[in-house]
Each structure stands twice: as C-alpha cells, then as structure tokens.
Design a protein around this motif. Structure first.
Motif, mmCIF file in Angstrom:
data_model
loop_
_atom_site.group_PDB
_atom_site.id
_atom_site.type_symbol
_atom_site.label_atom_id
_atom_site.label_comp_id
_atom_site.label_asym_id
_atom_site.label_seq_id
_atom_site.Cartn_x
_atom_site.Cartn_y
_atom_site.Cartn_z
ATOM 1 N N GLU A 1 -6.889 -63.979 -7.454
ATOM 2 C CA GLU A 1 -5.930 -63.427 -6.492
ATOM 3 C C GLU A 1 -4.924 -62.522 -7.189
ATOM 4 O O GLU A 1 -4.604 -61.432 -6.702
ATOM 5 N N GLU A 2 -4.402 -62.972 -8.318
ATOM 6 C CA GLU A 2 -3.432 -62.155 -9.054
ATOM 7 C C GLU A 2 -4.050 -60.839 -9.493
ATOM 8 O O GLU A 2 -3.414 -59.779 -9.427
ATOM 9 N N LYS A 3 -5.307 -60.914 -9.928
ATOM 10 C CA LYS A 3 -5.972 -59.700 -10.386
ATOM 11 C C LYS A 3 -6.204 -58.719 -9.236
ATOM 12 O O LYS A 3 -5.926 -57.533 -9.356
ATOM 13 N N ASP B 1 -10.419 -47.037 -11.666
ATOM 14 C CA ASP B 1 -10.570 -48.399 -12.184
ATOM 15 C C ASP B 1 -9.961 -49.426 -11.222
ATOM 16 O O ASP B 1 -10.576 -50.463 -10.933
ATOM 17 N N LEU B 2 -8.754 -49.148 -10.767
ATOM 18 C CA LEU B 2 -8.096 -50.084 -9.850
ATOM 19 C C LEU B 2 -8.855 -50.183 -8.532
ATOM 20 O O LEU B 2 -8.954 -51.262 -7.934
ATOM 21 N N LEU C 1 -1.612 -53.615 -5.352
ATOM 22 C CA LEU C 1 -0.232 -53.125 -5.366
ATOM 23 C C LEU C 1 -0.070 -51.974 -6.362
ATOM 24 O O LEU C 1 0.580 -50.967 -6.077
ATOM 25 N N THR C 2 -0.678 -52.149 -7.523
ATOM 26 C CA THR C 2 -0.595 -51.088 -8.532
ATOM 27 C C THR C 2 -1.263 -49.820 -8.038
ATOM 28 O O THR C 2 -0.760 -48.704 -8.236
ATOM 29 N N LEU C 3 -2.414 -49.982 -7.371
ATOM 30 C CA LEU C 3 -3.150 -48.826 -6.845
ATOM 31 C C LEU C 3 -2.311 -48.096 -5.802
ATOM 32 O O LEU C 3 -2.221 -46.857 -5.826
ATOM 33 N N ARG C 4 -1.687 -48.853 -4.914
ATOM 34 C CA ARG C 4 -0.870 -48.217 -3.864
ATOM 35 C C ARG C 4 0.294 -47.438 -4.475
ATOM 36 O O ARG C 4 0.561 -46.299 -4.100
#
Length: 877
Positions: free
Chosen positions: A531-533, A456-457, A539-542
């Motif tokens: 941009e936030e999304k 999803d990310l 960042l969350t994916l990493r």
C-alpha cells in the motif's frame, strides 16, 4: 458581534473582508467557496442559492451561503452582470502541512475589465479595460489635452491614443465608445473631467494616481510611473517603446498596469503587447452620432438585433476575425494604397471560389489562438488549452500551402514572416497526453515517454493492482478462505475482509483493523508495504505530473508573441475571406477609391435593409456628390418615402469602401472622406437637462465645428424641433454655411420638409434639389422610393397618418384644416412667383425675416441664432 466572539476562521475572514469591502468575497473552505454576513445575504439573493447560517446553536449565528469551487465561473458571471466584483480568497498552503489555521489570501479580484476566462467572455467581442488622463489649463475647468489607454487582458492587446484641441473631450468620448471598454479607470481629479465620462459605464473604478502635469514632467511621481511601464516591457527608456514622456496617454497606461497588479497580485502579465499608439490622422473618425445613426454596431431598436451593419458582415469563421471586424468597422482607413490592398485581396478571393472555400473550411477548425495563448501565458491555462493550441498549430502549414497560389500584395504580405510554429506543436505533442483532463490536479497529463520518472511511477501504479491481486490469491491459498478479499476505501486504505464464519482460520500475521456486523477487516505487514509503495507512487506521480505541466505551460507561454503574431494573420485572412464571401453572395461590387472629391454611386443599396427586405426587393438609387456643382443635395419628399434610408445607405457605402470591402452598388467611385457626420432622427437627454431640440442643436453645432471640406455630412430634418420660422431660419442658414467654400464646402445630403429651402438652388452655387418620386392614384399615393432631380411641394403627412391607423374623423378634419391653411397662406402672398431679393433672403414674407436678413448668421452659433429669433418673435407678438 465583536471580533473576540468570532472563531479563528471567522476572524481570518473579517481581515480579508476589511481589505475588500466593496467586493463579494469567495472564501475557500475545503471544496467550497463560502460567503458570510452581508455578502451571504446579497449573494444568495442574486445567485438564487440557499441562505443558511454557521454555528446555528450560537446566540449570534453567522449568515452563510456557499458554492462548489469547481462551479464558481457561472456564479462569478452572474455577480459581475449584476454590477458586483468578486474577490477570490484561496487556501495558499496545503491543509495537510498547515500548522493551525490554513493560510488564505486573495489571489484575484474579478472585475468586468480584467477577465480572461473563456466561460466569462463573449468570443466575438474584445474585453477592454480603459483608463483616461488629462491636463488642464490654469483657471479653467475644461481639459483640452487628454489621453486614453486600453488593454484587453484576454488577448494581450494594449493601445494608446492622444487628443488635442477644442474637440479633445468629444474625440476622447468617441474613442471610448469605439473601443467599448467594460471598465473605466479615472484619475483622482476626475471631477474636472467631462460629465459624460461618469455616465459612460455602469462600472467605474477609481484608482488614485497623481495626475500628469505639463509644467512638471520631471516630477518624482512621473519617474515612478514611467519606471513601472519600463519594467513591464523590459526596456531602458520610453523611446524604446516609441513613446514620448510628454504623452498624456502614458499616465493612463500606468494606471492600467497598477490596476492589474492590484486586482491580480499573483499573476504575471508578460503576454501584454507593447503599446500601439493610434494615430487619428490615419483613420476615418467615426463619432458616437454616426455609430448610432448608421446602426453600425448596435440597432436603434434593441429588439431588432440583426438590423446592424455588423450583423450583415459577420460571416467570419474565427473568433479573431469577428473581433477584428468590429475594429475595422469603427476605424476605416484613409490611405488609398492600404484600402486598395484589401480590395485587391478581396477581388482575388471572389474569383477563386474553390480556394476561398477551402481556406474558410480550414479556418473553421482553428480555435481562439489569442485568448488560449493569453491564458497559457497568464499560467491559468488548462491541459485542454494546450491540446487546443496544438490542434490549432497543426493547421498552420495547411493554411500557408493554400495561400501560396494567391498573388495579391496583402496575401503575399501575410506570408512574409510566416511562422508555422511546428516546433511548438511538436513540443506540446511530446509533453501532453491527448487524453489529458481539464483539471491539472487529476493526473494523467504527461505523455508517455516524456519523463522517465513519470513512466516508472506510472508502471508502479499500473502493476500495483496486479501485486494486490497476487497477494489476495496467495493468502486465499495459504489460509484456505475462498471468500477472502482485498478491498480499498479512502479511510482505511487496503485491507483483507474475512466473513464471520471464517474468523477461526485467520492467520497470526493478520492485524485487525475494523469489526463489521458480518465480517472483520485486517491488514498485514506485506499489505502495508504494498500500500505504501502504490499510494506513495500515486501521490508522487500526481505531484510530479503537476510540476512538469507547470514547466511545460511556462515554456509554451514564452512563445506567446509568436502565437499572437499568427493569430493576427488569421484574423486578417478571415476578414478578407468574409468580405469576398459577402460580395459574391449579395452582389457587391468593387469600389474605386481616389484622392478627389467626387462620390459617385450607381444603383446603391442599403446593405441592412436590403437583407431584411430580401423577399420584397430594394429600390436602388444613384448618388452624385462632388466639391463643385453638387456639394449639397437638398432632398425633399414625403414622410416614409425613403429620404433617411437614402442618407444612411450613402454613409454606409462610403464606410464600407474605406474598410476595404466591396459595396452594395453596381458602381462606386469614392473620394476619400475624413469623417462621416450624421444628424438623423429625434432624441432627448432629459437627465442631462437637454430637450430634443437642444440635443439636435448641440449635435449640429459639433458637426459644423468639426467638419472639413473632405467630410461627408448627412443631415435629416434640421430645425424640426422648434417653431416653423425658427426651424426654417436655422435650416436655411446651416445649409448656406455648409455649402459655402469659405466656411466648409463639405459634401452633404440635406433632407428637409421645409419646401421653401428648395429656392436655395436658384441662389447658391453647389446646391441641387432632389426629391422622392411619388405616383398619385385617385385617393391613394404610391411611394416609388426613387431619388430624382427636382423638388417636392407636399409632404403627404396626412396620408402617412392614415397609413398608421389614425381614426378617419381625425384624418378628415386634418384635411379640412390643411385646406384652410393653404388658402390663407396663398392669400397672404402678393406674388406667387416671388423670389428672394438677394442670396441671404428667406422665401417667406413675414416681418420676422426683415431683421433676419440683417443678421450675420455665419458668425453666430446655431444656438445663438435660435435664441435671437425667439426674441424677435416675442417682439412682433
């Protein structure tokens, strides 16, 4: 500079350095490892990097040098080779969330014996960390019972060995030389140890641990030490590890574990295998002299790197096989059945050319399973390590299929308990992307479909670029500014860029971010939201991918023992294939091993010299030794005619047979040999206060004290380091001692220039004379390199000197002196055919020998006999 004058960062560094005074501290600052003060001065010189300073405007600038963190391995390697250790001090918290100064800790101490990094190791050599311990007799400095432990952190191998009796010290040193540790740990009473221990390695780490005492096995220190060992291997008692509390090597094993905990506080060492005790009675004892003189691993001349038995045999195609070859070479087998199992397998592979070639080709594609699995278990393995492991595991079923047709017991034994490991291969394939980078922090590690949230990310990050493009087109249409663009940089993130001529058409919902010379930059609520999304998803994916990678690596690491088991099988298979390849290529034949005393070699060849002189050809020779009439072969002949080569080739052929390899001979029937002893060549130990002759006598004394009737002794020019009479007396007595069944009765090749000793054949049973055939042609001679029965009456030393380029006038004068000496000696003899009156006589009628005949040389050490003979010479002027 006082601590109060330092910045908070420098005070933090000083605290770390205080705990690691003897190491070069790599202090992580952002993307660099920095070194300060004396570390900077020393490291900049060794690494050839620029020395600068921190706080240059300060009255006391701090010396500074630095290296990029991603290139640290090369610099660590250089420092280790220069004899330094390196303390790696990392930032252990994210600077974004740090309150004040970022927390730093030393996470690893790089020392020569604790390496497991592929780029810091030689794939063909093990990397052992060793420790020794001993017990001492009361009121005696010499220790008589000692133990050794050795661990290779890069492969997980863990071994123990025990040594007892009067030769325990020498046996321990031999084992250390065979193991070849990169680092040695000594207990706190190391001053009581053998002096050679301190000289053995350049890098010695001293770990202060209470020494094992025989009289108090229940000591609390011992209990704590044993507990460390039990916790490491998760067992209830030492008996579960097949160890006994009285074993001295157990303490050495504990020293290693403590050292690992100290040097690598954040690493787990679950990949270490349960300790394996080496039983010296199950393998031939190859000592330091034999390793050196037979040039098994290292050449006598460092410039001739290929002049070793190892270089001839190492046609291995895997790193596991290459390391195992070294192990087999220094630990030949003593079990006929086990040797024959290897020989059966080699013989079968020699015949099956196609099968052999297919197997070797398959093994070539298998990377270093032992070291890859160890790095994964240590949780330092990279995504690429996991991919390499998967690739290696995918070859296992192919190897198994190709082994099925073979029928030899050893190959069938390899197939028993065979583990294809395909469940592990499939797991890695499902979890790790084939395009995964080396660095886990770069992202792109996890395979599509492995984790729904990652998918999803990843979809959000991929679609994010489309969302930005759509917004750009929408704003162009709304504002009518055709040149409007959405751009991105790490400082401002996403922004609209509008040129100066179009500023009048900027809509009200644009928010100014930056003014440029020719344009201005804006944002909007919608752009910020996108941009936030997008950024949040990236960042969350990493972070999620890194977290999942850690979990995958841990799960794979739990299967390390399975992988190591298959790695060992591949190593053995590689060696069997290598032996068969060499045998076919170099015309080696299968030896016949037996429990008897005979060593019968037909047309034997020196494996190394034969290869180096391939264009010139090698003259083969026979060897006939037994425990009866041919116990000691006394070999005389010219210098440079091949006596030493003959001795060495016999030793190497015997050793090759005992490791289960075919041998360079047309036929070989070899009775088991428990030890091979060699005393070849001249050397001194001036640093240890020993002259050439003292070294010769010390080595000979050890041979006489440690040999048995099942040993093979190779002696070259015993007694040549002293005067003629002293040397002859000692050589004569030593030869009698060896051939006498009441003392040794060992199988021996004895090369000498003392032609008088050929009389021994007439007075001692079991001694036979052999010589090197020589053909004289007018003023020249030809060495035929052929060993034949008989004795030599000349050494042809002057001829050899002429070959070496000694000036003609020196050669002429030497011939004159030789003629005079020979005439003088002839006139002194009352009867040219005189022979000794009894078995103990020496054949030279000199007054010094009258007392020699009364000396009981069998009860004297060679050194005692030498000193007594020197006294007698003084008495007669």
């Amino acid at each position: 500079m006082s601590t109060s004058d330092l910045t908070p960062l420098m005070r933090q560094y000083k605290e770390v350095k205080e705990a690691y005074r003897d190491a070069i501290v790599f202090f992580r600052v952002g993307d660099f490892y920095e070194m300060f003060f004396e570390d900077a001065k020393e490291a900049s010189s060794i690494l050839n990097i620029t020395l600068t300073s921190r706080d240059k405007n300060s009255p006391n600038p701090v010396p500074l040098c630095g290296i990029p963190h991603h290139a640290s391995s090369n610099y660590v390697s250089k420092l280790l080779k220069s004899g330094k250790t390196v303390a790696l001090c990392e930032q252990v918290e994210d600077p974004k969330f740090a309150k004040g100064l970022v927390k730093r800790e030393v996470v690893r101490l790089y020392t020569p014996g604790t390496l497991f990094d592929a780029e810091l190791l030689d794939s063909k050599e093990s990397n052992f960390l060793s420790a020794v311990s001993w017990t001492t007799q009361i009121n005696k400095e010499e220790f008589f019972r000692c133990g050794m432990a050795a661990a290779d952190l890069s492969t997980g191998e863990f071994i123990l060995a025990e040594f007892f009796g009067p030769h325990a010290q020498d046996d321990l040193l031999d084992e250390l030389l065979r193991t070849g540790p990169q680092e040695l740990i000594l207990p706190d009473n190391s001053s009581q140890g053998h002096p050679s221990l301190q000289r053995l390695l350049a890098a010695i780490s001293t770990l202060r641990i209470p020494c094992v005492q025989d009289d108090n096995p229940g000591d609390s220190h011992m209990d704590a030490a044993h507990r460390l060992l039990l916790d490491q291997f998760e067992v209830a008692g030492l008996e579960n590890l097949n160890l006994d509390p009285s074993m001295v090597s157990v303490q050495a094993a504990v020293m290693i574990l403590k050292y690992l905990h100290r040097t690598q506080p954040l690493l787990r060492h679950g990949h270490l295998q349960r300790p394996q005790v080496r039983h010296t009675t199950q393998e031939m004892h190859v000592d330091a002299m034999t390793l050196r003189n037979l040039e098994i691993l290292f050449p006598l001349n460092p410039e001739q790197k290929n002049a070793t038995l190892l270089s001839v045999l190492d046609h291995t195609v895997t790193a596991m096989g290459s390391r195992l070859l070294r192990h087999w070479l220094v630990r030949p087998l003593l079990n006929v059945r086990a040797i024959n199992e290897r020989l059966d397998a080699v013989a079968e592979m020699v015949k099956e050319i196609k099968g052999r070639m297919e197997l070797r080709e398959t093994l070539k594609g298998i990377p270093d399973l032992e070291r890859i699995s160890s790095r994964i278990a240590l949780e330092t393995g990279t995504p690429r390590d996991l991919l390499n492991l998967r690739e290696a595991l995918s070859s296992i079923p192919t190897v198994r299929q190709r082994l099925i047709p073979f029928q030899s017991p050893l190959i069938k034994g390899l197939l028993q308990g065979w583990d294809d490991l395909q469940d592990l291969a499939m797991f890695i394939q499902r979890a790790i992307s084939p395009e995964a980078p080396i660095n886990a922090k770069e992202g792109g590690i996890i395979q599509d479909g492995y984790n729904e949230e990652v998918d999803d990310l990843r979809r959000i990050t991929r679609e994010g670029s489309r969302w930005i493009t759509d917004l750009e087109q929408q704003e162009r249409h709304t504002t009518g500014i055709d040149s409007l663009k959405v751009k991105y940089n790490q400082v401002f993130g996403y922004y609209f860029e509008v040129t100066k001529p179009n500023l009048s058409r900027v809509p009200g919902h644009f928010i100014r971010k930056q003014t440029m010379a020719n344009a201005e930059r804006f944002t909007s609520d919608k752009l910020r939201s996108l941009e936030e999304k997008i950024t949040g998803a990236s960042l969350t994916l990493r972070d999620l991918e890194n977290e999942l990678f850690q979990a995958v690596r841990q799960k794979v690491g739990q299967e390390t023992l399975r992988v190591q088991g298959m790695a060992k099988r591949f190593g053995i298979l590689d060696l069997i294939l290598t032996f068969s390849e060499i045998s076919a290529k170099y015309r080696y034949s299968r030896p016949e091993l037996h429990e008897g005393g005979g060593i019968h070699i037909k047309e034997g060849r020196h494996p190394v010299i034969e290869k180096l002189l391939a264009s010139e050809g090698f003259i083969a020779n026979d060897t006939c030794l037994d425990l009866d009439e041919n116990r000691l072969l006394l070999i005389t002949g010219p210098n440079m005619a091949g006596k030493s080569t003959f001795l060495r080739q016999t030793g190497l052929i015997v050793l090759l047979a005992h490791i289960g390899c075919f041998v360079p001979a047309s036929e070989a029937k070899i009775g088991l040999v428990d030890r091979i002893f060699t005393r070849v060549g001249a050397s001194d130990n001036l640093a240890g206060g020993q002259s050439t002759f003292m070294v010769e006598m010390s080595e000979t004394a050890r041979i006489l004290g440690a040999s048995t009737s099942k040993s093979l002794i190779l002696l070259d020019e015993i007694g040549r380091g002293t005067s003629t009479y002293d040397g002859l007396s000692l050589a004569w007595s030593i030869a009698e001692y060896i051939q006498d069944r009441n003392h040794l009765g060992a199988r021996t090749l004895f090369a000498t220039h003392y032609h008088e000793m050929t009389e021994l054949e007439n007075h001692r049973s079991g001694i036979k004379n052999y010589t090197i055939a020589v053909k004289e042609l007018e003023d020249n001679i030809v060495f035929l390199r052929k060993i034949i029965p008989g004795k030599a009456d000349r050494s042809y030393g002057i001829h050899v000197a002429q070959m070496a380029g000694i000036p003609k006038q020196v050669i002429s004068r030497a011939e004159e002196v030789l003629s005079q000496l020979e005439q003088s000696e002839s006139s002194q003899k009352t009867d040219s055919e005189q022979t000794p009156n009894d078995r103990n006589d020496l054949p030279t009628p000199h007054p010094i020998l009258e007392e020699v005949k009364q000396m009981d040389l069998f009860t004297m050490t060679p050194l005692e006999a030498m000193n007594r003979l020197a006294e007698l010479k003084k008495q007669i002027g």
